[in-house]
Design an enzyme around this catalytic site. Sequence first.
Site, mmCIF file in Angstrom:
data_model
loop_
_atom_site.group_PDB
_atom_site.id
_atom_site.type_symbol
_atom_site.label_atom_id
_atom_site.label_comp_id
_atom_site.label_asym_id
_atom_site.label_seq_id
_atom_site.Cartn_x
_atom_site.Cartn_y
_atom_site.Cartn_z
ATOM 1 N N ASP A 100 0.806 -1.228 0.000
ATOM 2 C CA ASP A 100 0.000 0.000 0.000
ATOM 3 C C ASP A 100 0.831 1.266 0.000
ATOM 4 O OD1 ASP A 100 0.675 -0.618 2.838
ATOM 5 O OD2 ASP A 100 -0.492 1.200 3.228
ATOM 6 N N ASP A 103 5.690 0.323 3.426
ATOM 7 C CA ASP A 103 6.013 -0.909 4.142
ATOM 8 C C ASP A 103 5.828 -2.108 3.225
ATOM 9 O OD1 ASP A 103 3.255 -1.169 3.983
ATOM 10 O OD2 ASP A 103 2.929 -0.513 6.048
#
Length: 514
Positions: A100, A103
């Site tokens: 997303d 990360d």
Amino acid sequence: MAFPGFSSASYAFRVIIFLSLFFFLCNGFSYPDSSLFYTHHHRHNLAKHNYKDALTKSILFFEGQRSGKLPPNQRMTWRRDSGLSDGSALHVDLVGGYYDAGDNIKFGFPMAFTTTMLSWSVIEFGGLMKSELGNAKVAIRWATDYLLKATSRPDTIYVQVGDANKDHSCWERPEDMDTQRSVFKVDKNTPGSDVAAETAAALAAAAIVFRKSDPSYSKILLRRAIRVFAFADRYRGTYSAGLKPDVCPFYCSFSGYQDELLWGAAWLQKATRNLKYLNYIKVNGQILGAAEYDNTFGWDNKHAGARILLSKTFLVQKMKTLSEYKGHADNFICSVIPGAPFYISQYTPGGLLFKMADENMQYVTSTSFLLLTYAKYLTSARTVVHCGGSVYTPGRLRSIAKKQVDYLLGDNPLRMSYMVGYGPKFPRRIHHRGSSLPCVASHPAKIQCHQGFSIMHSQSPNPNFLVGAVVGGPDKHDRFPDVRSDYEQSEPATYINAPLVGALAYFAHSFGQL
């Protein structure tokens, strides 16, 4: 913890030297010469910005967020395969999809919203994209292929891969991740109407995108969307109620699930043209918050987007049964027009729409997209926005959207672009693990979980350009420190870029660049 070969005595200096070498190996050119990765602005019909260049880069960004087995034509070449065993914890194939943000977690809720907005960008403005239309469809399909896997079992949706808390305790490349790839799901016993209805919206919107170019794939998407929406509606509840320790505070469903049910039904009505969804909206619209006075549109709250989308059924398709959505859409638009009656939005001194400190640029891009899309509908219907006794034309909406996009691209007090690789000045230390660490080509050895934090906390520019990434942006005073650890301002996200794709296509075409 330092990498092998780094001495503590001259650590800071050697980090800079090594990162310069890594930069060259990963990107193929030396760091000081920025002319090779951004296109100088050209004046097209008095345009200040090269919207076509920004469009190209905004789509390219998604290749840097890919998880799974990368294809031979991968253009973001510093990335490598990752997450090739995703889903194995529950004996299901969940390889693919997108990370997303900065990360290495695959969060299904924002990924589905990203897919819906990329698809909506193509539905409204794909006809203007020309050579970039194919790339936009590839970006959508990378997501929908994954969403089909995540919804392969009836009444079950796999909504997350990876333990976010453990992932965030590491700073490592996606190619190196060794944190547990836990899998989380919603089902009859642990419902998630919000994430399920958003997934249905994504599949339905994408079905429209591929209807002509790949009819068989479009039908697969639409059949799955219908099934997933039925599950969302039948087993009601927010997914963060049952999965709170795993999805919160990252992507909690603060707005509830009613907005997603309205949004999902709106997309299924558009994709299927089935009267049952039109009737569903007519019967349930008010219960699901159609008239609620909120003016934030993003991965959590879909009310404003649903109002704009449903307004088209009245404005363009002349379905008088949904005439109220013109008023609902007007109310949202009035809330963001400076000086208008019912205006409640905040802008920075430099003119940027400001909703909140954390990833504010997502609201800038989503609102700009809604302004342009509603202006398109209004123009088609030859009507205007009514805010109390005041009237605003589609042209006014477009000018507001343009000011927001231009601010993002460099017309701001700092004279910097907030898109990586666009313009001579842009964020160099974005909060992104893969971008900030040496690429596999330059540093084949594994970088351990905690080893990367020495780079994360350094002042060195990221060695790998995540071209097209748009970061969270400046604060309410137009300040931007460009600090890697500042995830609120320096982290990019897929749902920031997705609506921007449509906006950039519109402006690139308007100024004769496409």
